[in-house]
Every structure is written in structure tokens, then in C-alpha cells.
Design a protein around this motif. Structure first.
Motif, PDB file in Angstrom:
ATOM      1  N   GLU B 333       0.717  -1.245   0.214  1.00  0.00           N
ATOM      2  CA  GLU B 333       0.023  -0.046   0.031  1.00  0.00           C
ATOM      3  C   GLU B 333       0.735   1.219  -0.036  1.00  0.00           C
ATOM      4  O   GLU B 333       1.994   1.166   0.695  1.00  0.00           O
ATOM      5  N   ALA B 334       0.493   2.210  -0.648  1.00  0.00           N
ATOM      6  CA  ALA B 334       1.267   3.418  -0.538  1.00  0.00           C
ATOM      7  C   ALA B 334       0.452   4.707  -0.876  1.00  0.00           C
ATOM      8  O   ALA B 334      -0.618   4.843  -1.578  1.00  0.00           O
ATOM      9  N   MET B 335       1.230   5.734  -0.473  1.00  0.00           N
ATOM     10  CA  MET B 335       0.438   7.169  -0.691  1.00  0.00           C
ATOM     11  C   MET B 335       0.879   7.486  -2.252  1.00  0.00           C
ATOM     12  O   MET B 335       2.024   7.305  -2.428  1.00  0.00           O
ATOM     13  N   MET B 336       0.245   8.112  -3.010  1.00  0.00           N
ATOM     14  CA  MET B 336       0.565   8.453  -4.324  1.00  0.00           C
ATOM     15  C   MET B 336       0.355   9.834  -4.568  1.00  0.00           C
ATOM     16  O   MET B 336      -0.713  10.658  -4.262  1.00  0.00           O
ATOM     17  N   VAL B 337       1.302  10.544  -5.418  1.00  0.00           N
ATOM     18  CA  VAL B 337       1.174  11.863  -5.828  1.00  0.00           C
ATOM     19  C   VAL B 337       0.932  11.389  -7.295  1.00  0.00           C
ATOM     20  O   VAL B 337       1.781  10.939  -8.121  1.00  0.00           O
ATOM     21  N   TRP B 338      -0.142  11.850  -7.953  1.00  0.00           N
ATOM     22  CA  TRP B 338      -0.429  11.599  -9.564  1.00  0.00           C
ATOM     23  C   TRP B 338       0.326  12.626 -10.312  1.00  0.00           C
ATOM     24  O   TRP B 338      -0.177  13.670  -9.887  1.00  0.00           O
ATOM     25  N   ARG B 390      -4.546   7.144  -1.608  1.00  0.00           N
ATOM     26  CA  ARG B 390      -3.846   6.082  -0.846  1.00  0.00           C
ATOM     27  C   ARG B 390      -4.279   4.826  -1.730  1.00  0.00           C
ATOM     28  O   ARG B 390      -5.351   4.668  -2.105  1.00  0.00           O
ATOM     29  N   ALA B 391      -3.379   4.138  -2.273  1.00  0.00           N
ATOM     30  CA  ALA B 391      -3.646   2.966  -3.321  1.00  0.00           C
ATOM     31  C   ALA B 391      -2.869   1.690  -2.604  1.00  0.00           C
ATOM     32  O   ALA B 391      -1.878   1.758  -2.049  1.00  0.00           O
ATOM     33  N   VAL B 392      -3.409   0.417  -3.202  1.00  0.00           N
ATOM     34  CA  VAL B 392      -2.943  -0.632  -3.278  1.00  0.00           C
ATOM     35  C   VAL B 392      -2.612  -1.351  -4.455  1.00  0.00           C
ATOM     36  O   VAL B 392      -3.271  -1.161  -5.265  1.00  0.00           O
ATOM     37  N   TRP B 393      -1.232  -1.850  -4.392  1.00  0.00           N
ATOM     38  CA  TRP B 393      -0.907  -2.279  -5.712  1.00  0.00           C
ATOM     39  C   TRP B 393      -0.403  -3.636  -5.687  1.00  0.00           C
ATOM     40  O   TRP B 393      -0.128  -4.070  -4.355  1.00  0.00           O
ATOM     41  N   THR B 394      -0.461  -4.503  -6.823  1.00  0.00           N
ATOM     42  CA  THR B 394       0.180  -5.894  -6.916  1.00  0.00           C
ATOM     43  C   THR B 394       1.245  -5.772  -8.104  1.00  0.00           C
ATOM     44  O   THR B 394       1.081  -5.057  -9.179  1.00  0.00           O
TER      45      THR B 394
END
Lengths: 299, 651
Positions: B333-338, B390-394
Motif C-alpha cells: 500500500e502506498a500514498m500516491m502523488v499523481w 492512498r492505493a493498493v498495488w500488486t
């Protein structure tokens, strides 16, 4: 124990990291070797990056045909001593087209920018290391370390990739390329201090001695190398001077100086109040001219 | 050597010696329009003699011909690009350099407007310190809040609020105090470890380089003093050794070394290290540089490491100490700046570059977006340029990471759009929940490649239906472990078989033994497991086969995704309803026992909630009805839907 690096050591580590990233992620890198002090520092950093191996890329010199004799000698000797592959590319007009007839901008566009693009295309280089530093010039202050160029080698300042931490995006399509600037964060003073600390050889033109010059628009134009048309009121003089930045002999001015070795140059820099590119005629033609050149493909 | 040469040598070597002891401070600057940021930087460069005469001359020349014969605008020193000078704004990050006898500085000068959040994040990513500007008259603006939030998000350890334009409030203390109070109140909600305030006038130079006599009530250092003395040595992580391998060097038969930059921790010859992800253990033999062997390497040294044993280590791998491992996960999981011009597209495959490896990645979930003015969270299904969420990635390959707040190098990554090659986002990994419980999602179905068209089908679904006497469909039996899914599936298979149908059963336990053998029970592993099942069912359905699936599939979201893949019109969902206590008594596989004993994690009903289907085609109360009756009920359901035309054998 402190476990801190000095400023120069930090810059060195950052540059080495950049060299290694490029070699890991590109197929055909090349180092644009311009014979000047920044190129000399780049070469040393590249050696450090790949020690104990050899340089994993060739050197490319885009030769306008108008460089100083001392530069050619130094170039050939350096490549020989390093055991590096040196490619020299000359535009078909190299040594013929000249700034007196074309104007400095057109001459540069042809013999440097065009020639560079031709050479990169000919050898299919996808990444080219250049010695440019952000401190040198305003438009370079916003340049990335990995500077993306389209298939025409052009730079679009409004469409640059964000560059965060030390994570460089090296993805390109066939035909596109990246200019890489490992010295982005170095200043001129850093470069000289590093040359001193590392005992890096540089072209003797950087050191002061008596030279035959003419004084034109506050610039000292050297006469030893080739024909420079004199204006009516100009007479050659012998002045103790040195070069702060190296280019083609018609367009590179010397500065009055007595600094004859590296420590003296550093001392001079502690007091000097002129930026190094002040002696490069091309930057002054029009306001923002470096930015325009970069858009066209200059590095 | 004559005396003057001697003197020159001494002066220079003295200078060099002192200068060699200097360290480096990288700081970013941000402020709203007209806060006077560029003026402040101009002032710093000018007053610390970093601005060369001819650059000043060029600025004066450019300024000529402007309407007002104004005095030298220091801001022009920093606004480098033509478009910026013409519009009077700063667009891009500009890097500036100056030195004082005590320190060298790199400034990342970042633009203030909202549409340049990405540039601010870029400047902050490498900064030790951030200087934020506020106007003493206007106080804390929404933009100031946004800048502070981004500074904290990017983990800049030190923050200085420079309250500018003190000259316009007669250098009084009250307005300064008011601005500081408001900001402090806001900053308590952010993770800022070191916060300082300085009242300045960039225009007049008060408290920029030297202390101003016009504000005797301020006892603190000038801004430059602060920049020169702030202690940054403690900001580095010297504890967790992380050495991401950049390249493997084999210049000849005898030498094999691994080049890289120490991200954190200290590496010494003789250290026992583990090569990740292979987990092979060895010892460090030497630390090699062109300047000789080193006794230790620490961040950010760039070195080459040789090992005692010949291991297969390459780019993207990492050397770490044996008892201090990073996380090794595909799911995080991470905080993202688009930062991309195109918004985040959950259906698109992205690349993630993290330390020295680049791997494919897909978004599992966007948990929320942050309103950076209020810090409030809001639900979002995409992120647009300059938005934060805040997003979850695989990822395709596991990342070797730490939380960003612990390690800026192993906790950060960039996202690259594979189609455009643009850098579209920056990510900072957070570690609040165990990876196996993060939401996961099935990999999107591959886009049909335009050059490849599947062989033309010669048998139509109608022909198949006519031949076999039933339509192709997937009966999806869901329920807690122990609710009787497998038994019901087998009973249904028997009923259908006896009626002349040729069904295929896909059962969770069996598929886990083969098709999904390498997958774990994390949510990412489960999503992939069910993706394979759903794809298999789809292929069989397309060949006219009736499929019976028996899978716990505990989340509504995963079942919905399975239904989408298989086709809603072919999907027949059956919910076996039973309380967990009842299921636990029928624990034939020992699942509950092992879960209670701590041997298994992520068992639905024990560690995870089981989400009951909202609108199943059929709900069967298992404790009440039993296996055989349940199977018969499903068959009836299939008949009613017109999937199966046959009549069940009468008992």
C-alpha cells in the motif's frame, strides 16, 4: 564515527550512480567528449563507476574542425591512455562553414547540433552522456538528469519527466533517446576542486600564459589558431590570459589572468565575478538563446 | 618557488582543506504566488555572492524594454525559461547552487500553484529541509497548507516557515505570532519532526542573511544561519543495511563484484549478508573502489562489493544483514502523488521502478483521495494530475521494501505508463496493515491484440446446446469453509450426470493443489487463484460445458469480478448459508483447527469476515437441508433459469 560524506564525495557518488543506471538500462550509451574540464571530470567518474572494468561505452567527439590544436592533442592522448574507443564525427561542412559568414547561431546549429544528431543516429546511440551542469545557464537549471529527446533529438521544456529521488525513468521508444547529465549538480568550483583533489589532467589552455589576442567587445580573441578577420581598429596584442571555457577558436574568448595552475585557478575563482560562459559568444546572441538551441537538439 | 607562488599555494590549499570539510544541504522552497519566493532565493544568492556579475547584467538587459523602469527584480534570477519570464511565474523546478564558508547548498526552487504539485513533490523528494513562505499580511493560505502537506508526505525532515514581507506589517511581532500559531495548529496533524519560524523581509534582506535590527523581539537565527547550522546527520538511516544491486561486474575471469549505492545502513567486510530475493547467505569479502579497498560503506556511497561465495546476484537484487530483512511482497500500500496528464486508469498495466528493479504492476484498490486543503479523505475512483491518494498495488515480481517513513530509498517508487513511457506517479509505501489483508483484485483480462484473431469458431452455442441438451453455465457455490461446498458440488455433478449432462467440477482444494499450487492465501494470492478459476470456467463454458465451482470466495468484490469474466448471463450464484460454529464442527480439512492454532492466516470466518452475497440466485440453509436436498434444489434452480432442460430422475 561520523559517517558523513563531504560535498564533493556526495556529488561523486551521485554521478557514479547515474553512470551505472544508464549502463544497466540502455543498449548503446556513448559519452559526448568535448575535451574540456567537465569532460575530463566525467571520464574520471566513469572510470570510477566501472572500476575495475574498462569503460563500457565509446567516447564521441563532435568536431567542428575549429578546435584548438592543444585540444586535439589532448583528446588523442587521453583516449590512448585510457584505452577508450574514440569516435570523431565531423559534419560535411566542418572546417568550411564558419561563424563570420553564417553568424554564430547558424554555424553552431550546423556544425554542433546537426552534427551531433547525425552522429547519434549513425551509431544508433540511445543514451548520450553530456557534461552540462545546471549551474551554467538559466535554461539548464531546469534540465533533468535524464533528459528525454524525441526522435528528432529535440527537447521540450514543457514536457519533461518528473524526476524524484534517484529513480530515473529510462523507458524510450525506438528512435528516441536520452541525454544524461551526470554533473547536473556540480558547480564550476566543484569541478576545479575535484580536478585538484583527483589530480585530473586538463587541457593546458586553462592555465595562464602570454598569448597573441585581440580585444573585441570586452573579450580576448586568440589569434594563434587560424584566420580571424580583424576589424579596422584592431591590433594584435600579447596578453597574459587563460581560457575558462573551451570551444571553437573563433568564438571562445580568453580572460586576463595569471592563474597558471589548478590551485591558482581555484583561488582566482574565489574572487572572480564573471560566470564561466561569459566568454562563450553563442550564449549572448539573443536572450534565451541556449534554451532555443536545446529545443533544437543541442545538449 | 618564489614567495608569492608559495603564498598562493598555501591560501588555495588552506581553502581546499576547509572546503573539503563542508557538507551539503539540499533544500526545497515553496510558496504561494506573490509570497516572494523567487525574491528570497535571489536575495540568498545575491547576498551570499553567488550571483555573478554578468548574469546580473543579462537580467538587467532582459528587463530593459519592460513597461516600468523598475529596479532589478531578484526574482528574475531564478525564473529561467522564457515562458516563465513572459508569464511572470515559475513553472518548473529550478536547481540553484550556492555556498557559504560553512556549507554548500542545492536549492530546488519549486512553483507554487496548485497545478504544479508534482513539481513540488519532485523538489521535496531529495530535500533535507523545506523553506515555506507565507505573507505576513495574508497568513496561512490554502496553498501554504498544501505545501506543508506535501513536504510532510515526502518525508522532508526539517521545515522552516519563513514569514515574509515583515516590512509591510511594520516589523511588528503580533502578525508574525498569529501566522505561526495558525500554522502550528495545522501542522500538528502532519508528521513534521522539526518546525522553525523566521520573520523576514526578502525584499530588504531582513533576517535573510544577517539578523535584522528592525525586529529586536526576534531572538532566533537568520534564515541563512539556520540553513548553515541545522543538524542533518541524524536524518539518515544507518541501522538497516540495504544495498540494492545496480550491476554485476565480471570484467575478467577472476573478478566478480556487485555495484551499487548504499541506500541505508553500514556495510563492512566480513559481514554476514543475505542476497534477496534468493535468501542465500554469504559474507562480504571486500568493498572495492578505484581509490582502494574500504573498511566500510555507508549511504550514499557508490561502491562495488565482492562476496565470499559465488551467488547468482544481479540487478534488482538486494544485499541486507541476516537479522534485518526488508519486506518482500508483491502486494503493498502506498500514498500516491499523481503526475500524469492522463488520470489513473485502474484497468491499465503500469510499470513500477523501485530501487534498481522495474516490474509490471496493477492497481488493486484506491482507498481514498486526500483533499489537501482540509486533509479530509474522500472516496475516489481515479486520481488526476496533482491529486494525492492512498492505493493498493500488486507487482509482478516482489519488491524488497521498507515503509517510506523508515527508509526514503527503499520506501519510494515511481510509476511509469507502459504505453507512453511517461512518469505518471510517485509512491511512498506505508505499512499499516499486513499485506495479506490488503484488498486485491484480479488481473485485468488482456486486451485482444489487433493482429491476432482467434480461429473462427465453427460450432455455434446454439448447436452445442442442441447436441447436449443444456446451456453452458457456471454454478458458483460460495460459503464458509465447512459449509459443504465440495459435497454439494459432487452431489450436483452426480444428478446432472445421471440426467445426461456432462458437468465439470472445479473445487478449491483441488485447484490449490495444481493450477494454483504456488499461490498463498493472501488477498493477492486469492485474487489470482480465483482469476484462474474464472478463466478456466469461461473457456469451458465457451466449449458448451456446464461448470460447477466450489470456492469459499469470501468477498463480494471477487465474486463480482468472477461473474464479469465468466459472463453475468452464464453465472449462477449459490450461497450455502451456515453459521461458522456449525461449519467448524464439520472441519474435515482441519482448516479451522490449524487457523485457531495459528498455523494458517487469512481464513475467512476466523481472520477475515465472510461477506454474504447480496443477491445470490439461490440461498440454501445448509444445517436445515443437507447435501442431497441442496443439490436437488440447485438443479431445480437451473431448470427454472432454462439452463438445464432435463427432468431430474424421480426418486
Amino acid at each position: 564515527m561520523k559517517h558523513t560524506l563531504t560535498h564533493l564525495q556526495q556529488l561523486e557518488a551521485e554521478s557514479i550512480h547515474i553512470f551505472r543506471e544508464v549502463v544497466a538500462e540502455f543498449e548503446r550509451p556513448v559519452l559526448l567528449y568535448s575535451v574540456g574540464k567537465d569532460s575530463s571530470v566525467m571520464l574520471r567518474l566513469a572510470q570510477k563507476a566501472f572500476h575495475p572494468g574498462r569503460l563500457p561505452f565509446p567516447l564521441l567527439h563532435v568536431d567542428t574542425g575549429y578546435k584548438f590544436r592543444e585540444m586535439y592533442e589532448f583528446r588523442d592522448r587521453t583516449a590512448r591512455e585510457l584505452g577508450a574507443t574514440l569516435l570523431v564525427y565531423r559534419h560535411a561542412e566542418a572546417g568550411r562553414a564558419n561563424p563570420f559568414e553564417l553568424g554564430t547561431q547558424a554555424c553552431c546549429a550546423l556544425l554542433k547540433t546537426q552534427a551531433l544528431l547525425q552522429a547519434l543516429r549513425k551509431h544508433k546511440f540511445d543514451a548520450a552522456f553530456g557534461g552540462a551542469r545546471r549551474e551554467e545557464e538559466k535554461s539548464r537549471a531546469k534540465e533533468r538528469v535524464f533528459s528525454f529527446r524525441d526522435e528528432f533529438g529535440q527537447w521540450d521544456p514543457r514536457n519533461q519527466r518528473p524526476e524524484l529521488w534517484n529513480l530515473y525513468n529510462s523507458r524510450i521508444r525506438p528512435g528516441e533517446s536520452i541525454r544524461v547529465f551526470p554533473l547536473s549538480n556540480w558547480t564550476e568550483l566543484d569541478v576545479w576542486q575535484y580536478i585538484h583533489a583527483e589530480k585530473i589532467p586538463v587541457v593546458p589552455m586553462y592555465f595562464a600564459r602570454e598569448r597573441d589576442v585581440i580585444v573585441r567587445d570586452d573579450q580576448l580573441i586568440p589569434l594563434d589558431e587560424g584566420p580571424v578577420p580583424l576589424r579596422p581598429d584592431e591590433t594584435p596584442q600579447r596578453i597574459c590570459c587563460r581560457f575558462r571555457s573551451l570551444g571553437c577558436y573563433q568564438c571562445t574568448g580568453a580572460i586576463r589572468s595569471t592563474a597558471a595552475n589548478v590551485p591558482e585557478i581555484i583561488e582566482e575563482m574565489m574572487t572572480i565575478r564573471q560566470s564561466e560562459r561569459a566568454t562563450r559568444v553563442i550564449d549572448h546572441d539573443a536572450e534565451g538563446s541556449m534554451e532555443m538551441k536545446k529545443r533544437e537538439g543541442y545538449f | 618557488m618564489n614567495p608569492s607562488e608559495n603564498h598562493s599555494e598555501e591560501a588555495a590549499s588552506d581553502f581546499l582543506r576547509r572546503d573539503a570539510e563542508k557538507d551539503l544541504l539540499r533544500f526545497s522552497t515553496a510558496g504561494s504566488i506573490d509570497d516572494g519566493k523567487s525574491t528570497l532565493i535571489g536575495r540568498l544568492l545575491h547576498d551570499s555572492r553567488g550571483v555573478y556579475d554578468d548574469q546580473l547584467a543579462a537580467i538587467r538587459k532582459a528587463a530593459r524594454g519592460r513597461p516600468e523602469g523598475e529596479t532589478l527584480d531578484l526574482a528574475w534570477i531564478t525564473d529561467g525559461l522564457k515562458a516563465e519570464r513572459e508569464q511572470g511565474i515559475t513553472i518548473d523546478v529550478a536547481y540553484r547552487y550556492f555556498a557559504t564558508p560553512r556549507r554548500k547548498f542545492i536549492i530546488a526552487d519549486t512553483p507554487g500553484h496548485e497545478q504544479y504539485t508534482r513539481n513540488m513533490a519532485t523538489g521535496a523528494s531529495t530535500a533535507n529541509l523545506a523553506v515555506l513562505l507565507a505573507d505576513a499580511r495574508l497568513g496561512i493560505l490554502p496553498q501554504t497548507r498544501r505545501h506543508a502537506f506535501i513536504t510532510a508526505l515526502l518525508g522532508v525532515p526539517h521545515l522552516v516557515l519563513a514569514v515574509n514581507k515583515m516590512d509591510l506589517v511594520e516589523y511588528r511581532q503580533e502578525p508574525f505570532d498569529a501566522v505561526c500559531r495558525t500554522f502550528e495548529e495545522f501542522a500538528t496533524r502532519l508528521r513534521i519532526t522539526d518546525l522553525r519560524f523566521v520573520p523576514i523581509s526578502a525584499l530588504n534582506g531582513d533576517n535573510v542573511v544577517t539578523r535584522s535590527a528592525r525586529m529586536p523581539w526576534y531572538q532566533g537565527p537568520s534564515l541563512l544561519d539556520l540553513l548553515e547550522t541545522v543538524y542533518i546527520g541524524g536524518d539518515r538511516n544507518l541501522v538497516d543495511l540495504r544495498f540494492p544491486v545496480q550491476n554485476a561486474f565480471r570484467p575478467d575471469m577472476t573478478f566478480r563484484g556487485y555495484a551499487g549505492t548504499v541506500a541505508s545502513g553500514i556495510l563492512r567486510p566480513g559481514d554476514e549478508v543475505v542476497a534477496l530475493p534468493s535468501m542465500r547467505t554469504t559474507r562480504v569479502k571486500t568493498i572495492v573502489t578505484r581509490d582502494g579497498l574500504h573498511n566500510e560503506a555507508f549511504p550514499p556511497m557508490a561502491v562495488v562489493v565482492t562476496l565470499e561465495d559465488e551467488l547468482d546476484v544481479g540487478r534488482g537484487d538486494m544485499l541486507v544483514h541476516r537479522h534485518n530483512l526488508p519486506r518482500i511482497e508483491r502486494h503493498f500500500e502506498a500514498m500516491m502523488v499523481w503526475m500524469g496528464d492522463e488520470p489513473l486508469d485502474p484497468g491499465r498495466a503500469y510499470l513500477i521502478k523501485h530501487t534498481t528493479q522495474t516490474t509490471r504492476a496493477r492497481l488493486d484498490a484506491l482507498r481514498y483521495a486526500v483533499d489537501v486543503q482540509t486533509l479530509n479523505r474522500k472516496p475516489a475512483d481515479t486520481l488526476r494530475l496533482n491529486e494525492i491518494g492512498r492505493a493498493v498495488w500488486t507487482t509482478h515480481r516482489p519488491l524488497l521494501f521498507d515503509a517510506y517513513e523508515r527508509n526514503r530509498h527503499t520506501g519510494s517508487f515511481i510509476v511509469i505508463d507502459e504505453r507512453t513511457n511517461a512518469t505518471v506517479a510517485a509512491g511512498m509505501i506505508i505499512e499499516r496493515e499486513p499485506a495479506e489483508q490488503l484488498p486485491a483484485r484480479m488481473a485485468p483480462a488482456a486486451m485482444p491484440a489487433p493482429v491476432f484473431s482467434p480461429p473462427r469458431r465453427r460450432i455455434s452455442p446454439a448447436e452445442r446446446e442442441q447436441r447436449w441438451g443444456h446451456r453452458a453455465a457456471t454454478v458458483w457455490i460460495t460459503g464458509l469453509s465447512g459449509s459443504g461446498k465440495s459435497d454439494v458440488a459432487r452431489a450436483l455433478e452426480r444428478l446432472l450426470f445421471d440426467a445426461g449432462v456432462r458437468p465439470v467440477v472445479l473445487d478449491g482444494e483441488e485447484v490449490r493443489l495444481g493450477l494454483s499450487a504456488e499461490l498463498d492465501f493472501s488477498s493477492a494470492g486469492r485474487a489470482e487463484h480465483l482469476r484462474r478459476v474464472a478463466e478456466t470456467a469461461r473457456l469451458l463454458n465457451e466449449s458448451g460445458v456446464l461448470v460447477i465451482c466450489a470456492f469459499a470466495s469470501p468477498t463480494e468484490d471477487l465474486r463480482r469480478q468472477a461473474a464479469e469474466r465468466i459472463g453475468a448471463e452464464r453465472f449462477f450464484e449459490v450461497f450455502l448459508d451456515a453459521p461458522v460454529e456449525w461449519c467448524e464442527t464439520r472441519d474435515t480439512a482441519g482448516l479451522y483447527r490449524r487457523a485457531r492454532a495459528g498455523e494458517l492466516r487469512n481464513v475467512a470466518g476466523v481472520h477475515l469476515p465472510y461477506e454474504k452475497p447480496a443477491r445470490p440466485d439461490l440461498t440454501i440453509d445448509m444445517p436445515d437441508i443437507g447435501v442431497e436436498a441442496a443439490a436437488a434444489r440447485i438443479l431445480t434452480g437451473l431448470q427454472e433459469r432454462g439452463i438445464v432442460r432435463v427432468t431430474p430422475p424421480v426418486e
